[in-house]
Motif scaffolding. Structure first.
Motif, PDB file in Angstrom:
ATOM      1  N   GLU A 283       1.053  -1.143  -0.069  1.00 37.88           N
ATOM      2  CA  GLU A 283       0.071   0.154  -0.092  1.00 37.88           C
ATOM      3  C   GLU A 283       0.812   1.352  -0.006  1.00 37.88           C
ATOM      4  O   GLU A 283       0.485   2.183  -0.822  1.00 37.88           O
ATOM      5  CB  GLU A 283      -0.861  -0.170   1.315  1.00 37.88           C
ATOM      6  N   LEU A 284       1.894   1.316   0.895  1.00 33.90           N
ATOM      7  CA  LEU A 284       2.823   2.520   0.917  1.00 33.90           C
ATOM      8  C   LEU A 284       3.533   2.642  -0.481  1.00 33.90           C
ATOM      9  O   LEU A 284       3.735   3.580  -1.048  1.00 33.90           O
ATOM     10  CB  LEU A 284       3.863   2.084   1.902  1.00 33.90           C
ATOM     11  N   GLN A 285       3.672   1.217  -1.235  1.00 28.22           N
ATOM     12  CA  GLN A 285       4.364   1.611  -2.469  1.00 28.22           C
ATOM     13  C   GLN A 285       3.261   2.208  -3.488  1.00 28.22           C
ATOM     14  O   GLN A 285       3.732   2.982  -4.234  1.00 28.22           O
ATOM     15  CB  GLN A 285       4.719   0.069  -3.138  1.00 28.22           C
ATOM     16  N   SER A 286       2.149   1.813  -3.205  1.00 32.64           N
ATOM     17  CA  SER A 286       1.166   2.291  -4.396  1.00 32.64           C
ATOM     18  C   SER A 286       0.772   3.694  -4.080  1.00 32.64           C
ATOM     19  O   SER A 286       0.375   4.548  -5.016  1.00 32.64           O
ATOM     20  CB  SER A 286      -0.249   1.530  -4.355  1.00 32.64           C
ATOM     21  N   LEU A 287       1.056   3.979  -2.607  1.00 32.48           N
ATOM     22  CA  LEU A 287       0.537   5.483  -2.537  1.00 32.48           C
ATOM     23  C   LEU A 287       1.850   6.476  -2.941  1.00 32.48           C
ATOM     24  O   LEU A 287       1.798   7.614  -2.827  1.00 32.48           O
ATOM     25  CB  LEU A 287       0.353   5.874  -0.925  1.00 32.48           C
ATOM     26  N   GLY A 288       3.044   5.736  -3.392  1.00 32.24           N
ATOM     27  CA  GLY A 288       4.287   6.571  -3.673  1.00 32.24           C
ATOM     28  C   GLY A 288       5.031   7.040  -2.401  1.00 32.24           C
ATOM     29  O   GLY A 288       5.766   7.983  -2.550  1.00 32.24           O
ATOM     30  N   LEU A 289       4.785   6.243  -1.156  1.00 27.35           N
ATOM     31  CA  LEU A 289       5.501   6.896   0.104  1.00 27.35           C
ATOM     32  C   LEU A 289       6.572   6.048   0.091  1.00 27.35           C
ATOM     33  O   LEU A 289       7.409   6.347   0.938  1.00 27.35           O
ATOM     34  CB  LEU A 289       4.379   6.712   1.340  1.00 27.35           C
TER      35      LEU A 289
END
Length: 579
Positions: A283-289
């Motif tokens: 999820e962090l990856q998909s949010l660009g975080l």
């Protein structure tokens, strides 16, 4: 009760200043009482009214005070109203003070005293999840976990007494690289017989030995990494051994929690969130975080200007997750499962940065409820030793507290004949531990002192228990005295009035404790109450007094005992009836 008088004074102020009564409930404070000194009961600060916008902030404050006092007329409830510099003092009718405050104790105990207060009605209620204790699996319960355990229990008790739905969670350290070491070590140094005889001691010895060997032996390091990878991939043999370690440990811990008088609604653990931790990474990856560092680790940048000056690592270069990744997953899972209104973590102050990062990442992921998560931190206990030397395990501390208390009780002339002296010594020793821990601010480190902690006189848990047991004895000896018939005017002595004035503060003390989650307010209130009771016990005899005087005094002592017992239970102390 206090709320009766608070409402009456608030109504007077509301009428004079054309405001709602509710505006004055939180700003009326009970004046702390000193031994043998007459004083008013409630105080109002005009500075507070000015800052709240109820009064204009311009003009001379003393003149404003005197003008407001001139509008407030004494009556049969509030018999005296005086002006100090920026303060208004209210003295209530003494007979009515005794009548209203002791009304709930006509039938004996009152567990709701102070809890149905208008002041406490201003607090938000809902579901509170408290995570506390949280020891590590496959290790004996370390003495260092005592503070988290008793502080968390106090917070849970307080929140529950104030009407919240409380979920008590023990989040066990049951995952991570230490299990790699333990798993690899067990195949080399483990013994099934020893595991049956003294499970946690044996696992602790294996862990220490494996750790030591791993410093010089690369094969053991590799074996540990390999075992943890097998766990992360749910390989059956590794999982079976891990499950065995976990069950052994939880059963051992439950025995200690029983001694402490503490229970949990949920035994969670990092292991519950290993799969969700991988989902958090995605999820962090998909949010660009999520960013990948030069070392191949996954990190989140928490610096305000995006210059990577404050980064938090979420996964290792081999893809395995870390403690914080599992904490993020656990928080999200708990919100979904329990719909909590607030979540409180209780750990030592070395983890402050961890929780700041946890709450920041949750917010960056769009979880606005992270603003209702809170970390209650505490300092270290220094110099905790038993007669055999440095303390490592909590059971040693509990055994020592019980043994020392039993010795002290056997030396005392006032010790009653007890059916189970060991049980009484355990409870009194536990209360001594709790009060020594709770007297100061939680953030402070404190020096552990057996002798001072176990003194029967002075500000100790032993003194609280002694006071409670003495009141139980007094009430028992006067069983024939009827307390339903009650003439409040018989409690006009200053010693009795002092006890009543102090009881007025109980709801305020609970309110204050709720605001900062510090037990010191309640501890100091109960210690002071015990000192006032000691004076009243000397100066207000029940036996030999005229019936109406004896009835009134016994009602006072019953009320004092009930409040003392309620406050002790919130702190996590079990009151004893004899000692």
């Amino acid at each position: 009760m206090a709320c009766f008088f608070r409402r009456k004074i608030a109504a007077k102020l509301a009428e004079a200043l054309q405001q709602s009564d509710d505006a004055f409930i939180p700003v009326l404070t009970v004046i702390p009482v000193l031994k043998k000194q007459q004083s008013a009961d409630f105080r109002l600060s005009l500075g507070t009214l000015r800052s709240n916008g109820i009064l204009p902030s311009s003009g001379e404050i003393q003149l404003q005070t005197e003008n407001l006092v001139a509008q407030l007329k004494p009556d049969s409830v509030v018999e005296d109203i005086t002006a100090g510099h920026g303060l208004i003092n209210f003295r209530v009718n003494r007979s009515l003070l005794a009548e209203k405050l002791l009304e709930p104790f006509a039938e004996g105990e009152s567990h709701n005293f102070g809890l149905n207060s208008k002041l406490l009605d201003t607090l938000k209620r809902g579901t509170t999840l408290v995570e506390f204790s949280s020891p590590n699996i496959a290790k004996k319960f370390h003495a260092g976990h005592l503070r988290s355990t008793i502080i968390g229990n106090f917070i849970a008790n307080l929140k529950q007494s104030l009407g919240n739905n409380v979920i008590r969670m023990n989040y066990l350290g049951d995952w991570g690289m230490q299990f790699g070491l333990l798993g690899a070590g067990f195949s080399r140094f483990g013994c099934t017989e020893k595991l049956k005889e003294n499970p946690l001691q044996h696992l602790f010895e294996i862990y220490v030995q494996t750790n030591k060997e791993a410093e010089q032996n690369e094969d053991i390091k590799r074996a540990a990494k390999d075992f943890f990878r097998q766990l992360e991939q749910h390989e059956s043999q590794a999982m079976s051994l891990w499950q065995q370690f976990r069950e052994i440990t939880v059963n051992e811990y439950k025995h200690i929690y029983k001694r402490l008088g503490i229970h949990f609604d949920v035994y969670g653990g990092e292991s519950f969130h290993q799969d969700q931790a991988q989902e958090v990474v995605q999820e962090l990856q998909s949010l660009g975080l999520l960013k990948i560092s030069d070392k191949g680790t996954g990190v989140v940048d928490l610096s305000p200007n995006g210059v990577m000056s404050n980064i938090c690592t979420l996964h290792r270069s081999d893809g395995t997750t870390l403690y914080i990744t599992r904490d993020i997953a656990a928080a999200i899972s708990r919100k979904e499962k329990y719909s909590f209104d607030e979540m409180i973590y209780v750990t030592d102050k070395s983890q402050e940065n961890h929780f700041n990062q946890l709450f920041q990442i949750l917010l960056q992921m769009g979880n606005s409820w992270a603003n209702r998560c809170r970390h209650v931190s505490f300092g270290l206990v220094k110099g905790m030793k038993t007669r055999t030397g440095e303390v490592v395990f909590l059971e040693d501390v509990l055994d020592e507290a019980q043994a020392r208390m039993l010795h002290n009780m056997n030396q005392s002339n006032t010790t009653k004949e007890l059916e189970n002296p060991e049980d009484v010594a355990e409870k009194v020793g536990m209360s001594a531990l709790i009060v020594q821990d709770f007297k100061g601010p939680l953030q402070s480190d404190y020096k552990f002192d057996w002798d001072r902690m176990l003194q029967a006189q002075g500000d100790t848990g032993v003194f609280l228990q002694y006071t409670h047991a003495r009141l139980c004895s007094l009430i028992q000896r006067n069983e024939g005295v009827e307390t339903n018939t009650f003439n409040p005017s018989c409690l006009s002595d200053q010693t009795g009035i002092t006890v009543l004035q102090h009881l007025l503060r109980y709801d305020e003390v609970l309110y204050q404790s709720h605001q900062d989650l510090q037990p010191k307010h309640l501890v100091n209130f109960l210690l002071k109450l015990s000192h006032f009771i000691a004076s009243a016990h000397r100066e207000l005899p029940v036996k030999g007094s005229p019936p109406h005087v004896a009835q009134a005094r016994l009602r006072l002592f019953k009320g004092a005992r009930s409040v003392l017992a309620s406050g002790m239970r919130i702190l996590g102390i079990t009151p004893v009836q004899k000692m």
